[in-house]
Design an enzyme around this catalytic site. Structure first.
Site, PDB file in Angstrom:
ATOM      1  N   ASN A 126       1.288   4.034   2.222  1.00  0.00           N
ATOM      2  CA  ASN A 126       1.877   4.270   3.579  1.00  0.00           C
ATOM      3  C   ASN A 126       3.161   3.310   3.419  1.00  0.00           C
ATOM      4  O   ASN A 126       4.126   3.794   4.210  1.00  0.00           O
ATOM      5  CB  ASN A 126       0.949   4.204   4.490  1.00  0.00           C
ATOM      6  CG  ASN A 126       0.007   5.168   4.574  1.00  0.00           C
ATOM      7  OD1 ASN A 126       0.286   6.384   3.795  1.00  0.00           O
ATOM      8  ND2 ASN A 126      -0.986   5.020   5.064  1.00  0.00           N
TER       9      ASN A 126
ATOM     10  N   TYR B 175      -7.077   5.303 -11.150  1.00  0.00           N
ATOM     11  CA  TYR B 175      -7.683   6.562 -10.544  1.00  0.00           C
ATOM     12  C   TYR B 175      -6.697   7.320 -10.012  1.00  0.00           C
ATOM     13  O   TYR B 175      -5.597   6.943 -10.274  1.00  0.00           O
ATOM     14  CB  TYR B 175      -8.625   5.837  -9.570  1.00  0.00           C
ATOM     15  CG  TYR B 175      -8.407   4.811  -8.531  1.00  0.00           C
ATOM     16  CD1 TYR B 175      -7.369   4.872  -7.545  1.00  0.00           C
ATOM     17  CD2 TYR B 175      -9.103   3.433  -9.145  1.00  0.00           C
ATOM     18  CE1 TYR B 175      -7.006   3.743  -6.915  1.00  0.00           C
ATOM     19  CE2 TYR B 175      -8.448   2.507  -8.291  1.00  0.00           C
ATOM     20  CZ  TYR B 175      -7.648   2.201  -7.314  1.00  0.00           C
ATOM     21  OH  TYR B 175      -7.162   1.310  -6.517  1.00  0.00           O
TER      22      TYR B 175
ATOM     23  N   GLY C 280       0.889  -1.161  -0.068  1.00  0.00           N
ATOM     24  CA  GLY C 280       0.235  -0.157   0.013  1.00  0.00           C
ATOM     25  C   GLY C 280       0.928   1.342  -0.053  1.00  0.00           C
ATOM     26  O   GLY C 280       1.978   1.261   0.097  1.00  0.00           O
TER      27      GLY C 280
ATOM     28  N   MET D 277      -4.911   0.341 -11.359  1.00  0.00           N
ATOM     29  CA  MET D 277      -5.449   1.400 -10.331  1.00  0.00           C
ATOM     30  C   MET D 277      -5.663   2.824 -11.207  1.00  0.00           C
ATOM     31  O   MET D 277      -4.777   3.447 -10.920  1.00  0.00           O
ATOM     32  CB  MET D 277      -4.561   1.681  -9.149  1.00  0.00           C
ATOM     33  CG  MET D 277      -4.388   0.763  -8.347  1.00  0.00           C
ATOM     34  SD  MET D 277      -3.639   0.950  -6.610  1.00  0.00           S
ATOM     35  CE  MET D 277      -2.014   0.908  -7.243  1.00  0.00           C
TER      36      MET D 277
ATOM     37  N   GLU E  39       4.262  -0.449  -3.748  1.00  0.00           N
ATOM     38  CA  GLU E  39       3.995   0.953  -4.459  1.00  0.00           C
ATOM     39  C   GLU E  39       5.038   2.002  -4.288  1.00  0.00           C
ATOM     40  O   GLU E  39       5.289   2.573  -3.244  1.00  0.00           O
ATOM     41  CB  GLU E  39       2.616   1.401  -4.000  1.00  0.00           C
ATOM     42  CG  GLU E  39       1.393   0.737  -4.143  1.00  0.00           C
ATOM     43  CD  GLU E  39       0.004   1.321  -3.692  1.00  0.00           C
ATOM     44  OE1 GLU E  39       0.145   2.618  -3.314  1.00  0.00           O
ATOM     45  OE2 GLU E  39      -0.747   0.624  -3.445  1.00  0.00           O
TER      46      GLU E  39
END
Length: 504
Positions: free
Chosen positions: A121, A227, A119, A225, A161
């Protein structure tokens, strides 16, 4: 063309009103058998206040084919890290989220649950270090296997990520990521575990991170993803997930910032269409405009919009937060014909989001492209409580229905604006083709669209009902929520006190 008409706070009720078809509409989503509906859950939403609080028991196990538990992390020694032990585990009087999450398979035996590791973070550094070492890759892979066996997950969703970015190593991450994924798949196949990933979408990012032919072969499927194309990091307003490029997208970089360009990049790089799962956001990105008088797409912005009451992050607005706002606030709802998405303005607040109509178009797009299904980020920002009048999970129910061959639900669109001129007496008169010089043929209950009417017409005898005309012979009939009547002046259900019901 965008609508300049200020919509009633009850517009959302019309968007989700239950309609029945007067005539049968051809099923445009036929042949969607076997498509995936992948649903991420941000488990920290259990800490949100009020109607935003989202617990495991709020999950409908029949809406999704795959549920992704977000998120777990990675330790320095390349083992899986439980980020919130009190929430995730049962030890020390913990909440036992993992056990309850995986237990949803008892209700829906075909459901698959996966542990999403990474993710935004979590960043990239520890993944990069792990992937650069054969010993650490092996440790990570087998710890993932043990983690799934211990907790009952059906596989791992690798959310690094992103390789070669965000404190990763731009020289070696792309190769090492592909090697890691190939090794993971070999081991996971032995244990009958799924291996999936959430991946960057646009070419200028995905091209840095992925050896597409190699990773597409190794993953069971890829959640793209598509978006966060625009957000508070920009100094201008833009749509979160536009389906196509817009007139303001002039540079090579800007032309990549849409769903169509991103999906075609992955396809052109060799990813099989059936392995690509199209990401659909159940939230919008908001902005604070520099000048409240300049409200078009691309208008100058000074930062993110006001934080929502549940997500509590400037620049983000869950669909559940926005539909609740529409019950008490008046927003100018608009539609971008070029980008096939809505946006909304209220004073200096600007929101690019997705609604029922834009989601229908995105699902049609993925079916037309032969993609593997739809993915959402994330369940807890749909109207999961059903407080806005359309039942629980209105967006998710639409996605699940459409990918399984259902027909689109009727929707209410903001009408195109009619150009106006102001007379000396201050009266506005229409100058477009729909100006008030022609009286539309009155509808009848059995043929409400006779005479070539397109759009909305009131029911001839019942002010609480109305029709949406597609053509002469096809119409959808709607009933307004209790306490409201159809207002033909603004084409939505309005409070009864604001509507004149009777002749004319």
């Amino acid at each position: 063309m965008a609508s300049g008409l200020v919509r009633s706070c009850l517009a959302v009720l019309a968007l989700v009103a239950v309609g029945t078809a007067v005539t049968t509409v051809k099923d445009t989503a036929a042949g969607a058998e076997g498509k995936k509906v992948v649903c991420y859950v941000g488990t920290w939403a259990v800490y949100r206040p009020g109607n935003g609080r989202f617990d495991i028991e709020h999950i409908d196990p029949f809406l999704c084919t795959h549920l992704m538990y977000g998120f777990f992390g990675i330790n320095e020694d390349a083992t899986v890290r439980v980020i919130d032990p009190y929430l995730d585990l049962e030890e020390n009087w913990g909440r036992g989220h993992i056990k309850r999450f995986v237990g949803l398979k008892n209700a829906s035996p075909t459901l698959k649950t996966l542990a999403a590791i990474g993710g935004w973070n979590e960043g990239s550094r520890k993944f990069s270090t792990m992937a650069a070492s054969a010993e650490l890759r092996k440790r990570f892979i087998y710890d993932c296997v043990q983690f799934c066996q211990r907790h009952g997950f059906d596989g791992i969703d690798l959310d690094w990520e992103y390789p070669a970015q965000r404190d990763g190593n731009p020289l070696i991450d792309r190769e090492n990521h592909a090697l890691l994924v190939e090794e993971m798949r070999l081991v996971f196949d032995q244990y009958r575990l799924l291996l999936t990933a959430a991946v960057a979408s646009v070419e200028f990012s995905a091209g840095l991170s992925y050896d597409v032919p190699r990773v597409a072969k190794s993953f069971h499927f890829l959640n793209v993803m598509v978006y966060d194309m625009h957000g508070a990091w920009d100094n201008y307003s833009g749509i979160n997930a536009p389906l196509y490029r817009g007139p303001a997208d002039l540079s090579d970089r800007d032309r990549q910032l849409n769903v169509n360009s991103s999906i075609h990049y992955w396809l052109e790089q060799g990813a099989p269409a059936e392995k690509l799962v199209l990401g659909i956001p159940l939230y919008g990105r908001s902005f604070t405009l520099a000048n409240a008088a300049n409200t078009e797409i691309g208008a100058a912005a000074v930062g993110g919009g006001t934080a929502g009451p549940y997500t509590r992050e400037p620049g983000v607005m869950g669909y559940n937060e926005f539909c609740e706002k529409l019950k008490t606030e008046t927003w100018d709802l608009r539609w971008s014909e070029e980008q096939q998405v809505p946006y909304a303005i209220r004073n200096n607040q600007w929101l690019g989001y997705d609604d029922l109509r834009s989601i229908q178009l995105k699902v049609k797009y993925l079916l037309d492209q032969g993609l593997g299904g739809a993915m959402v980020w994330s369940l807890e920002t749909d109207d999961f409580q059903g407080v806005c009048g359309g039942g629980k999970y209105p967006l998710m129910h639409e996605i699940r229905s459409l990918v399984n061959g259902g027909a689109p639900s009727p929707t209410t669109l903001p009408p195109s604006p009619t150009p106006t001129t102001t007379t000396a007496a201050g009266q506005s008169t229409g100058t477009g083709s729909s100006s008030g010089t022609t009286t539309a043929q009155p509808p009848s209950a059995d043929r409400p669209c006779a005479g070539g009417q397109v759009g909305f017409v009131p029911h001839p005898t019942d002010c609480s009902r109305y029709f949406m005309c597609v053509n002469d012979d096809t119409a959808f009939e709607f009933s307004c929520p209790a306490g409201t009547l159809f207002d033909p002046n603004i084409n939505v259900c309005n409070w009864a006190d604001n509507v004149t019901c009777g002749d004319g």
